[in-house]
Motif scaffolding. Structure first.
Motif, short mmCIF file in Angstrom:
data_model
loop_
_atom_site.label_atom_id
_atom_site.label_comp_id
_atom_site.label_asym_id
_atom_site.label_seq_id
_atom_site.Cartn_x
_atom_site.Cartn_y
_atom_site.Cartn_z
N GLU A 1 0.84 -1.20 0.00
CA GLU A 1 0.00 0.00 0.00
C GLU A 1 0.89 1.26 0.00
N GLY A 2 1.94 1.24 0.83
CA GLY A 2 2.88 2.37 0.85
C GLY A 2 3.58 2.51 -0.49
N GLU A 3 3.93 1.39 -1.08
CA GLU A 3 4.61 1.39 -2.38
C GLU A 3 3.71 2.03 -3.44
N ARG A 4 2.43 1.67 -3.41
CA ARG A 4 1.49 2.22 -4.40
C ARG A 4 1.39 3.75 -4.25
N ARG A 5 1.27 4.21 -3.00
CA ARG A 5 1.13 5.66 -2.75
C ARG A 5 2.38 6.41 -3.20
N VAL A 6 3.54 5.87 -2.85
CA VAL A 6 4.80 6.57 -3.17
C VAL A 6 5.02 6.61 -4.68
N ILE A 7 4.78 5.50 -5.37
CA ILE A 7 5.02 5.49 -6.83
C ILE A 7 4.02 6.42 -7.52
N ALA A 8 2.79 6.44 -7.07
CA ALA A 8 1.79 7.35 -7.67
C ALA A 8 2.28 8.80 -7.53
N ARG A 9 2.83 9.13 -6.36
CA ARG A 9 3.33 10.49 -6.14
C ARG A 9 4.54 10.78 -7.05
#
Ligand code: S3P
Length: 189
Positions: free
Chosen positions: A74-82
Motif C-alpha cells: 500500500e505504501g509502495e502504491r502511494r509513493v510510486i503514484a506520487r
C-alpha cells in the motif's frame, strides 16, 4: 570539424516529459543501471524503495516485520503514484510493484516502462550476499526468484522496452536502453 552531440531520447517529442521507469526482479540491476542511465541522459534519479523508507521512517525490512507485506504494498502504491507526478526522471521501482494493477496502469499512462530482464541464476548470484530483502530471508534465493518471476512475467512483459540485464557491465545495459529508446521514439514520431 563540427561535433555532433546525440540528442537525449527524452528530448524527443514522443518521449518528452515522460519519466523512465525501470522494473524487474530483485537483482536485475534497476538501481545501479538507473543511476547510470540518469547520468547519461542528464535526468534526476529516484529509487522508489528509498522513497518508501523515507516516507515511513523505517527500512523495508522493518515495514515487512512490523506491518506485513500488504501494508508495504500500500505504501509502495502511494509513493510510486506520487513520484509519477514529479518532473521527468529515471525511477527504479521495487521488483513487486508491477504485480499491482493500479501501479501498472499509472505507469503505462504516464511513463516509459522498461523491463530489465535477467535469468534467475544471475539474479540469485547478484542478491546472494545481501540480507536486506525480506522475501528472500532464510530461503533459497534461486527457488524464490524462479517462482516469483513465473508469477510476475506476464506483468513485466507488457513493458514498452525489454532489455536483457544478464552478465556484462552495467554500462552495456545503459547503452542498450538508450539505443532502444531512440528506436522507440523513431517509431512514434
Ligand atoms: C521486492 C523487491 C525489493 C523491495 C521489497 C520487495 C519484491 O526491491 O521492494 O523487498 O517484491 O520483489 P528490489 O527489487 O529493488 O530489490
Amino acid at each position: 570539424m563540427e561535433k555532433t552531440v546525440p540528442a537525449s531520447p527524452t528530448a524527443d517529442p514522443a518521449l518528452r516529459g515522460r519519466t523512465l521507469v525501470l522494473v524487474g526482479m530483485m537483482g536485475a540491476g534497476k538501481s545501479s543501471v538507473g543511476k547510470r542511465l540518469a547520468q547519461a541522459l542528464d535526468l534526476p534519479f529516484k529509487d522508489a524503495d528509498d522513497e518508501i523508507e523515507k516516507a515511513a521512517g523505517r527500512t523495508i525490512s522493518e515495514i515487512f516485520a512490523e506491518h506485513g507485506e500488504a501494508e508495504f504494498r500500500e505504501g509502495e502504491r502511494r509513493v510510486i503514484a506520487r513520484l509519477l507526478d514529479d518532473p521527468p526522471h529515471v525511477l527504479a521501482t521495487g521488483g513487486g510493484a508491477f504485480v499491482n494493477d493500479t501501479i501498472r496502469a499509472l505507469v503505462k499512462a504516464k511513463a516509459v516502462y522498461i523491463w530489465l530482464k535477467a535469468d534467475p541464476e544471475v539474479l540469485a548470484r547478484r542478491v546472494g550476499r545481501k540480507d536486506n530483502r525480506p522475501l528472500l530471508r532464510g530461503k533459497d534465493p534461486r527457488k524464490v526468484l524462479t517462482e516469483l518471476l513465473a508469477v510476475r512475467e506476464p506483468a513485466y512483459s507488457q513493458a514498452d522496452l525489454i532489455i536483457e540485464s544478464n552478465e556484462g557491465p552495467h554500462h552495456h545495459t545503459v547503452e542498450a536502453i538508450i539505443a532502444a529508446l531512440k528506436a522507440l521514439s523513431e517509431q512514434n514520431p
